[in-house]
Design an enzyme around this catalytic site. Structure first.
Site, PDB file in Angstrom:
ATOM      1  N   LEU A   1      -2.509   6.047   0.402  1.00 55.54           N
ATOM      2  CA  LEU A   1      -1.805   4.822  -0.037  1.00 55.54           C
ATOM      3  C   LEU A   1      -0.189   4.869   0.051  1.00 55.54           C
ATOM      4  CD1 LEU A   1      -3.785   4.240  -3.616  1.00 55.54           C
ATOM      5  CD2 LEU A   1      -3.636   2.751  -1.462  1.00 55.54           C
ATOM      6  N   ASP A   2       0.122   3.838   0.451  1.00 51.82           N
ATOM      7  CA  ASP A   2       1.814   3.899   0.635  1.00 51.82           C
ATOM      8  C   ASP A   2       2.319   3.532  -0.798  1.00 51.82           C
ATOM      9  OD1 ASP A   2       2.595   0.473   1.871  1.00 51.82           O
ATOM     10  OD2 ASP A   2       1.184   1.329   0.423  1.00 51.82           O
TER      11      ASP A   2
END
Lengths: 336, 478
Positions: free
Chosen positions: A110-111
């Protein structure tokens, strides 16, 4: 240095703890934090607890030490005496902690802008993480957008490039655009599933929901729905394959463009990754060995339960088939 | 003691490089064959728990006679010697000439063993370059013990020795006069002995700096912050790290506080006196938390100065708690308004009391809601009402001033209900219908300002009348 099982035989509690901590579980990643930081924090917490429980006494050995005898007249009157002496080369201050690294792997990343479910695997369970990458596993996102601005990285934290009005946008129009997007993605799904649409095989696969790309492909939106619409804000629920979070932000941007306006993404939240949902996710105060073991245990039981139910269904289907064939034969007899 | 001492001693050949860590005392010893042999015996001093332990290394040396390669220089391992000599020839340990870890030497070296007993983390120290060799070369009696006694004289507790040496092993190589000079300097600046002991305890590198450097630093803080001597002493005794670290980051932090964050000089003074850690804090984190406080939470400067510990907290903690309060609608940080939440309560209360006192929710709800702040609540009353309002306005009749009941088709039941209405309600209905017909004829809607467009749905008076009339009808028939 990886932990050596031999050295830990004396500290069985630590070994037991280590075995039970290996498994798959998911944590809730807060927004604004790099996923690597989350993984490092979990690893550090686990290491601290394992090292604390692995405290073992320093081993002792018998050594023959020279002792000066009182009546000695010179070095000739030396005697050796046995003494039990701690072996300092095995002292934890000299050897370092027993556990110095644990393999904690991350599933789909997940960024830093997004938040939500992040699947982690410890030790031997890292092999199971590869199964998460299979194309059959999809992810659910809740994406919040805002009309009126366009930025360079499609999020509300980027540099603003354009502003526009959005009074003309109604829910009806938005739904129409979403339907169009879904249609395009459905077509892409069929194309990437590499079966001829006119065959019986394709129909059976479609019925069972097995249509889909085999390997890596472009991101495909399997489901797209607007949950909330209060201009300028709107919320979408998306089910997607093979995606990146940047792609989702781009989708929001493109929706804005299609509606003759502009839109940016305010937040992305992953609510489900495969079998792991937000309800199973561990929050920041729960990233401890005890909670992780509980989560792993829960995952095992649900896996077992679903497997049992699946087997039961298969048996049930088989039974139905046999009864069905029996009834047809009866009918034939009756006719005859 | 039937140990194979003879065989071991005869067979041992250790190169000279091993001898360097240990203080050696050479003795000349004739062996039984007559050739001269150098026996290098290293002597460890007596210690309380570790008895004399001799390591002997035997080297073959060229004698005065010409080298005769064929001559049997070495005595045989099976040769018999008497017991006294056997006892003196002790087992040499196979010490590796060089090693990456101190654990190969710790059992033989008195210094290392005593350091481990004090609590020094040798595993951490050996990872620093050259520190391991330095520690091996030290002698406990002449190098280490005087410094430890000196520290004890100042007042540092025995349990802290391990921590101090682990963080600063070079305190053992600093000369005793230098240490004394520096302590005297601190005493001359009116630090009392307990304070000096706690300062050395908290900042192990303190006594490694020259007097000039310490003086420089103290002067810097006094000038830059415009503090009195007593106040400078105060912050330095609470955070002695200020005297050890370099001054560039401190200067940058002060500039950030003044220019970027916008605090005035007296405000900075007050903050530093309350929380000296701000001077050595990470610049980016300082800016990040100030941004959250000032721009997102709308807390003015004077309130931050009133609670300076807020600048020292973890960013995520403040952010989560603020988001949670915002979700509940209780994020109010202005003391002039009701339901004010003080900043120190916001950060310093533990989760339990924060939730019960300020938010009146369970901690599990707090974490689940602040983290997973569900932006799409399924069926909260407010949302449902909003949806109803929206749907109501979507259907156009309220724009011409009608309520839903006015648009009902007049079948038998409705007629009966209308007959049962009280007179004022009936007159209102008639007025609304007339007005709506008028507006449709003129192709107009009610003006927005009149507020009649957004009139709420009536709480169904006609509906009640209608229902009762329906019931009545059914009652008659069935």
């Amino acid at each position: 240095m990886y932990y050596s099982f031999g050295a830990l035989c004396e500290s069985r509690m630590a070994a037991r703890l280590f075995r039970r901590v290996q498994g798959l579980f998911c944590v809730y990643k807060p927004p604004g934090v790099h996923w690597k930081l989350v993984r490092d924090t979990v690893e550090t917490n686990l290491l601290q607890e394992l090292n604390a429980s692995a405290a073992r006494p320093v081993p002792r050995e018998v050594r023959y030490l020279l002792s000066q005898s009182c009546t000695g007249d010179g070095p000739k009157a030396l005697t050796l005496s046995a003494a039990s002496v701690p072996v300092l080369s095995e002292h934890p201050l000299v050897t370092g902690p027993d556990f110095q690294r644990i393999r904690v792997g991350v599933g789909h990343r997940l960024d830093a802008f997004s938040s939500g479910v992040l699947v982690l695997g410890v030790g031997n369970a890292n092999k199971a993480l590869n199964d998460l990458y299979s194309p059959r596993v999809t992810r659910d996102y809740t994406v919040e957008g805002e009309f009126g601005t366009a930025t360079d990285d499609f999020s509300n934290l980027g540099r603003v490039i354009e502003r526009s009005t959005y009074d003309h946008i109604t829910r009806d129009k938005l739904e129409r655009i979403l339907a169009m997007l879904q249609g395009v993605n459905q077509k892409a799904l069929l194309t990437y599933s590499k079966v001829d649409m006119r065959t019986q095989e394709a129909y059976e696969m479609a019925v069972q929901g097995l249509l889909g790309p085999e390997d890596k492909s472009v991101p495909i939106l399997l489901g797209l729905r607007c949950i909330r619409f209060e201009p300028p804000n709107f919320t979408l629920e998306i089910q997607v394959l093979n995606e990146t979070q940047k792609y989702l932000r781009k989708v929001v941007h493109e929706i804005g463009l299609e509606l003759r306006s502009t839109a940016v993404c305010k937040s992305i939240r992953r609510t489900r990754d495969g079998r792991f949902t937000v309800h199973h996710a561990l929050t920041r105060n729960q990233w401890t060995a005890a909670e992780i073991m509980k989560a792993i245990q829960q995952y095992h039981t649900t896996k077992k339960r679903t497997r049992v139910i699946q087997e039961q269904n298969e048996l049930h289907d088989k039974k139905q088939d046999t009864t069905h064939s029996q009834s047809t034969t009866d009918k034939v007899d009756a006719v005859v | 003691m039937a140990l194979s001492l003879k065989a071991c001693s005869r067979a041992a050949r250790i190169s000279a490089s091993v001898l360097s860590p240990f203080k050696s005392l050479t003795t000349f010893k004739e062996n039984l064959n007559g050739s001269k042999v150098f026996a290098v015996v290293s002597e460890m001093q007596n210690s309380s728990w570790h008895q004399d332990f001799h390591t002997s290394c035997v080297l073959q040396s060229a004698t005065k006679e010409a080298l005769d390669v064929d001559a049997n220089v070495e005595p045989s391992a099976l040769e018999e010697i008497d017991d006294d000599e056997a006892v003196t020839i002790s087992l040499p340990t196979a010490l590796p000439p060089s090693s990456t870890s101190l654990k190969d030497y710790v059992d033989e070296s008195e210094t290392l063993s005593k350091l481990v007993q004090l609590g020094v983390n040798l595993w951490k120290l050996e990872q620093r370059p050259n520190v391991g060799s330095m520690l091996l070369r030290l002698d406990f009696e002449t190098d280490v013990a005087p410094k430890l006694l000196f520290l004890k004289d100042i007042g540092v507790e025995d349990s802290r020795f391990g921590y101090i040496i682990t963080h600063n092993p070079f305190i053992l190589t600093e000369s005793l006069e230098n240490l004394e000079t520096r302590v005297n300097y601190l005493k001359s600046k009116k630090f009392n002995l307990d304070t000096i002991a706690s300062m050395v305890s908290k900042a192990p590198y303190l006594l490694n700096f020259s007097v000039k450097r310490l003086d420089n630093r103290m002067g810097f803080y006094q000038q830059q912050l415009n503090l009195s001597v007593a106040n400078t002493r105060n912050i330095i005794s609470r955070l002695p790290r200020l005297l050890c670290a370099s001054l560039e980051p401190v200067k940058e932090n002060l500039k950030v506080c003044e220019i970027e964050l916008g605090f005035k000089k007296n405000e900075i003074q007050h903050i530093v006196l309350a929380v000296p850690k701000v001077l050595t804090a990470n610049k980016k984190k300082l800016i990040q938390i100030f941004d959250l406080l000032h721009n997102t939470m709308q807390v003015p400067h004077h309130l931050i100065v009133k609670f300076p510990q807020v600048l020292n907290t973890k960013y995520l903690r403040v952010k989560e708690r603020h988001m949670f309060l915002e979700y509940l609608g209780k994020a109010q940080y202005d003391p002039a308004q009701p339901n004010y939440i003080a900043l120190n309560n916001l950060i310093s209360l533990p989760d339990e009391s924060f939730c019960s006192d300020l938010a009146s929710k369970s901690p599990r709800q707090q974490f689940s809601q602040s983290n997973m702040a569900s932006r799409a609540p399924a069926a909260s009353g407010r949302l449902l009402l909003g949806v109803r309002k929206w749907y109501y306005s979507l259907s156009g009749f309220n724009k011409i001033g009608l309520m839903r009941e006015d648009t009902l088709h007049e079948d038998a039941d409705v007629k009966e209900a209308l007959r049962r209405l009280p007179e004022n309600v009936y007159n209102d209905r008639m007025f609304r219908i007339k007005r709506a017909l008028d507006l449709t004829m003129k192709m107009q809607i009610l003006p927005r300002a009149s507020g009649l467009n957004t009139k709420r749905m009536s709480i169904i008076c006609l509906h009640i009348w209608k229902r009762s009339s329906v019931k009545g009808r059914r009652g008659k028939n069935g």
